[in-house]
Design a protein around this motif. Sequence first.
Motif, PDB file in Angstrom:
ATOM      1  N   ALA A  29       0.834  -1.202   0.000  1.00  0.00           N
ATOM      2  CA  ALA A  29       0.000   0.000   0.000  1.00  0.00           C
ATOM      3  C   ALA A  29       0.868   1.251   0.000  1.00  0.00           C
ATOM      4  O   ALA A  29       1.851   1.332   0.748  1.00  0.00           O
ATOM      5  CB  ALA A  29      -0.927  -0.002   1.211  1.00  0.00           C
ATOM      6  N   ARG A  30       0.495   2.205  -0.823  1.00  0.00           N
ATOM      7  CA  ARG A  30       1.301   3.416  -0.944  1.00  0.00           C
ATOM      8  C   ARG A  30       1.576   4.093   0.406  1.00  0.00           C
ATOM      9  O   ARG A  30       2.728   4.452   0.693  1.00  0.00           O
ATOM     10  CB  ARG A  30       0.607   4.386  -1.907  1.00  0.00           C
ATOM     11  N   PRO A  31       0.559   4.297   1.269  1.00  0.00           N
ATOM     12  CA  PRO A  31       0.852   4.919   2.567  1.00  0.00           C
ATOM     13  C   PRO A  31       1.784   4.078   3.437  1.00  0.00           C
ATOM     14  O   PRO A  31       2.633   4.621   4.141  1.00  0.00           O
ATOM     15  CB  PRO A  31      -0.531   5.069   3.208  1.00  0.00           C
ATOM     16  N   ASN A  32       1.635   2.755   3.396  1.00  0.00           N
ATOM     17  CA  ASN A  32       2.507   1.892   4.195  1.00  0.00           C
ATOM     18  C   ASN A  32       3.947   1.958   3.716  1.00  0.00           C
ATOM     19  O   ASN A  32       4.886   2.020   4.516  1.00  0.00           O
ATOM     20  CB  ASN A  32       2.016   0.444   4.129  1.00  0.00           C
ATOM     21  N   MET A 131       0.712  -3.317  10.542  1.00  0.00           N
ATOM     22  CA  MET A 131       0.950  -1.947  10.101  1.00  0.00           C
ATOM     23  C   MET A 131       0.114  -0.950  10.906  1.00  0.00           C
ATOM     24  O   MET A 131       0.585   0.138  11.245  1.00  0.00           O
ATOM     25  CB  MET A 131       0.641  -1.797   8.614  1.00  0.00           C
ATOM     26  N   SER A 132      -1.109  -1.332  11.239  1.00  0.00           N
ATOM     27  CA  SER A 132      -1.964  -0.434  12.017  1.00  0.00           C
ATOM     28  C   SER A 132      -1.381  -0.183  13.402  1.00  0.00           C
ATOM     29  O   SER A 132      -1.465   0.932  13.932  1.00  0.00           O
ATOM     30  CB  SER A 132      -3.370  -1.025  12.149  1.00  0.00           C
ATOM     31  N   ALA A 133      -0.791  -1.220  13.983  1.00  0.00           N
ATOM     32  CA  ALA A 133      -0.182  -1.059  15.299  1.00  0.00           C
ATOM     33  C   ALA A 133       0.981  -0.071  15.247  1.00  0.00           C
ATOM     34  O   ALA A 133       1.185   0.712  16.182  1.00  0.00           O
ATOM     35  CB  ALA A 133       0.289  -2.413  15.821  1.00  0.00           C
ATOM     36  N   LEU A 134       1.740  -0.094  14.150  1.00  0.00           N
ATOM     37  CA  LEU A 134       2.862   0.840  14.009  1.00  0.00           C
ATOM     38  C   LEU A 134       2.380   2.250  13.721  1.00  0.00           C
ATOM     39  O   LEU A 134       2.851   3.218  14.315  1.00  0.00           O
ATOM     40  CB  LEU A 134       3.793   0.371  12.885  1.00  0.00           C
ATOM     41  N   ARG A 135       1.439   2.364  12.788  1.00  0.00           N
ATOM     42  CA  ARG A 135       1.001   3.691  12.341  1.00  0.00           C
ATOM     43  C   ARG A 135       0.004   4.339  13.291  1.00  0.00           C
ATOM     44  O   ARG A 135      -0.244   5.542  13.199  1.00  0.00           O
ATOM     45  CB  ARG A 135       0.393   3.585  10.940  1.00  0.00           C
ATOM     46  N   GLY A 136      -0.556   3.559  14.211  1.00  0.00           N
ATOM     47  CA  GLY A 136      -1.607   4.096  15.072  1.00  0.00           C
ATOM     48  C   GLY A 136      -1.136   5.173  16.021  1.00  0.00           C
ATOM     49  O   GLY A 136      -1.896   6.099  16.335  1.00  0.00           O
ATOM     50  N   ARG A 137       0.094   5.088  16.496  1.00  0.00           N
ATOM     51  CA  ARG A 137       0.643   6.100  17.404  1.00  0.00           C
ATOM     52  C   ARG A 137       1.584   7.000  16.628  1.00  0.00           C
ATOM     53  O   ARG A 137       2.643   6.580  16.174  1.00  0.00           O
ATOM     54  CB  ARG A 137       1.370   5.442  18.583  1.00  0.00           C
ATOM     55  N   HIS A 229       1.547  14.650   2.815  1.00  0.00           N
ATOM     56  CA  HIS A 229       0.804  13.388   2.682  1.00  0.00           C
ATOM     57  C   HIS A 229      -0.052  13.070   3.897  1.00  0.00           C
ATOM     58  O   HIS A 229      -0.806  12.085   3.866  1.00  0.00           O
ATOM     59  CB  HIS A 229       1.734  12.211   2.382  1.00  0.00           C
ATOM     60  N   TYR A 230       0.008  13.850   4.951  1.00  0.00           N
ATOM     61  CA  TYR A 230      -0.854  13.639   6.107  1.00  0.00           C
ATOM     62  C   TYR A 230      -2.128  14.460   5.931  1.00  0.00           C
ATOM     63  O   TYR A 230      -2.099  15.574   5.431  1.00  0.00           O
ATOM     64  CB  TYR A 230      -0.122  14.000   7.398  1.00  0.00           C
ATOM     65  N   LEU A 301      -1.947   9.034   7.362  1.00  0.00           N
ATOM     66  CA  LEU A 301      -1.651   9.007   5.926  1.00  0.00           C
ATOM     67  C   LEU A 301      -2.887   8.629   5.122  1.00  0.00           C
ATOM     68  O   LEU A 301      -2.946   8.877   3.917  1.00  0.00           O
ATOM     69  CB  LEU A 301      -0.505   8.029   5.648  1.00  0.00           C
ATOM     70  N   ASP A 302      -3.854   8.008   5.772  1.00  0.00           N
ATOM     71  CA  ASP A 302      -5.158   7.727   5.174  1.00  0.00           C
ATOM     72  C   ASP A 302      -6.209   8.519   5.930  1.00  0.00           C
ATOM     73  O   ASP A 302      -6.089   8.737   7.146  1.00  0.00           O
ATOM     74  CB  ASP A 302      -5.496   6.234   5.255  1.00  0.00           C
ATOM     75  N   VAL A 303      -7.267   8.910   5.225  1.00  0.00           N
ATOM     76  CA  VAL A 303      -8.319   9.667   5.891  1.00  0.00           C
ATOM     77  C   VAL A 303      -9.191   8.761   6.749  1.00  0.00           C
ATOM     78  O   VAL A 303      -9.816   9.228   7.705  1.00  0.00           O
ATOM     79  CB  VAL A 303      -9.154  10.461   4.866  1.00  0.00           C
ATOM     80  N   HIS A 304      -9.226   7.482   6.449  1.00  0.00           N
ATOM     81  CA  HIS A 304      -9.890   6.488   7.292  1.00  0.00           C
ATOM     82  C   HIS A 304      -8.885   5.390   7.575  1.00  0.00           C
ATOM     83  O   HIS A 304      -8.506   4.642   6.672  1.00  0.00           O
ATOM     84  CB  HIS A 304     -11.118   5.885   6.605  1.00  0.00           C
ATOM     85  N   GLU A 305      -8.426   5.291   8.809  1.00  0.00           N
ATOM     86  CA  GLU A 305      -7.487   4.254   9.200  1.00  0.00           C
ATOM     87  C   GLU A 305      -7.726   3.923  10.670  1.00  0.00           C
ATOM     88  O   GLU A 305      -8.486   4.602  11.362  1.00  0.00           O
ATOM     89  CB  GLU A 305      -6.039   4.711   8.963  1.00  0.00           C
ATOM     90  N   ALA A 306      -7.103   2.869  11.138  1.00  0.00           N
ATOM     91  CA  ALA A 306      -7.210   2.522  12.551  1.00  0.00           C
ATOM     92  C   ALA A 306      -6.557   3.622  13.402  1.00  0.00           C
ATOM     93  O   ALA A 306      -5.628   4.286  12.933  1.00  0.00           O
ATOM     94  CB  ALA A 306      -6.524   1.175  12.806  1.00  0.00           C
ATOM     95  N   PRO A 307      -7.064   3.831  14.629  1.00  0.00           N
ATOM     96  CA  PRO A 307      -8.112   3.076  15.319  1.00  0.00           C
ATOM     97  C   PRO A 307      -9.510   3.626  15.016  1.00  0.00           C
ATOM     98  O   PRO A 307      -9.661   4.815  14.703  1.00  0.00           O
ATOM     99  CB  PRO A 307      -7.756   3.291  16.792  1.00  0.00           C
TER     100      PRO A 307
END
Length: 369
Positions: A29-32, A131-137, A229-230, A301-307
Motif C-alpha cells: 500500500a502506498r501509505p505503508n 501496520m496499524s499497530a505501528l502507524r496508530g501512534r 501526505h498527512y 496518511l489515510d483519511v480512514h485508518e485505525a483506530p
Amino acid sequence: MTSNAWEKRRARLMREIGAAGVDAALVTARPNVYYLTGVWLDTGERASALILRPDAEPVWVVHEMFQEETARANVRRVLWKDGESPHRRILDVLGRAERVAVDGAWESRHLMACLELADGGLHPLDADPLMSALRGRKDEVELAHLERASAMADQVVQALANEIRPGVTEAELAKRLEALWEAAGSEGMSFPPIVAVGENGAAPHHEPDDTPVVAGTTVIVDTGGLHRHYVSDITRTYILGEPSEEIRAVYDCVLRAQEIGIATAKPGVTLGEVDDAVRRFIREAGYGPYFTHRTGHGVGLDVHEAPYVVGGNAQVLEPGMVMSIEPGIYLPGKFGVRIEDLVVIEASGARSLNRAPKRLEAVCLKVQG
C-alpha cells in the motif's frame, strides 16, 4: 525525517514480524510504503512490494522505470523489466519464507499469481494489523504535519462559510473548496468534499449536486486537505438565517455529544467506550435511530485508518493516537447535522487539532443577497 528514522520504523516492523511468528511481510500500500521508506510512489498496475524479513535486509521489488524515485528509500532494490515476471522476482526474494503477511491494498491478481507460482509453498496472512499497530501512534513529526493540515482545514471552512448564500449550489460550493484548499497551501483534497443542503444532509455521504442553498435550513460541509501526505478531516454544519427550534435542538444535541466524546477519550479508555458515551447521550435525547454511523476513525496518511471509534472496539486509547470525533443526527426528509474535529490523545486526555468555531451562534450565518 532522516534516513535513520525510516530505518527505525522498518526495524520495529521486523521485530513485530518476528514476535508474531511471521517469516516475512509484503508491504504494497502506498501509505505503508511511504511510512517505511519516505517515498510516496504510485506504480499503477505494475506489481511492487517492499519485502521485510526478521533475518535479512529489506528489499523493494519494483519496475525499473521507478529506479530514480526508489533510490531515495535507501534500501536494496530488485528491479524487473517489461517481459519479466515480477511475481517470480518477489518469490525469489522471499526465498524459504512461507508465512507471509500481505497488506490488504495489493490487487488480488498479484497475490494470486504469487500463490500459483509458489505451488502451495506460500501461506498469506493479513499484514494490516501489524501496520496499524505501528502507524496508530503518531510521532512528533507526524503530529506536526497533522496539526498543519488541520489548521488549513479551519481556514478553509471559515472561508467557505463567507460564501454560503441563497441560490449558490452544493456543487458550486464544492468546487470553491478546491480553490480554497489550494490557496491555503494544501497538496490537494484528502477526499471528495461533502456539501449537503437541507434534506440532502440526512444522507451522511451525500454527493454535492445542483441543489441550491436556501435560508432557514442546514448546510453540512465535510472536507479535508493534505500536508506532507498527512490528511485533515473536518465537518461544520452551518445554518443560513435564524434556526428553527428543531434545528436548534438537534444542533445543541450533536455539539454536546461531541464534547462528551472528546472528554471521554483519554488513555486507558477503550474506543468502544467513547462511542458508547456519545451514542448514549444522543439516544437519551430521543435521536438514537438517527445516529447511523460510528463516532469516528483514525486519521494519518489515510483519511480512514485505525483506530476506529466504534461500538464493541476493545482497543485501548494510547498517547499519540489521532482520530475524528464526529457524531451526527440525520432526519429523513428534513435535514442533518454533523460536527467533526480531529483529536490527538495525550497523557491528560484528548486535545482537538481544530479551532474553527462550532458554537451555534458562530455557525448561524446572516442571509446575504
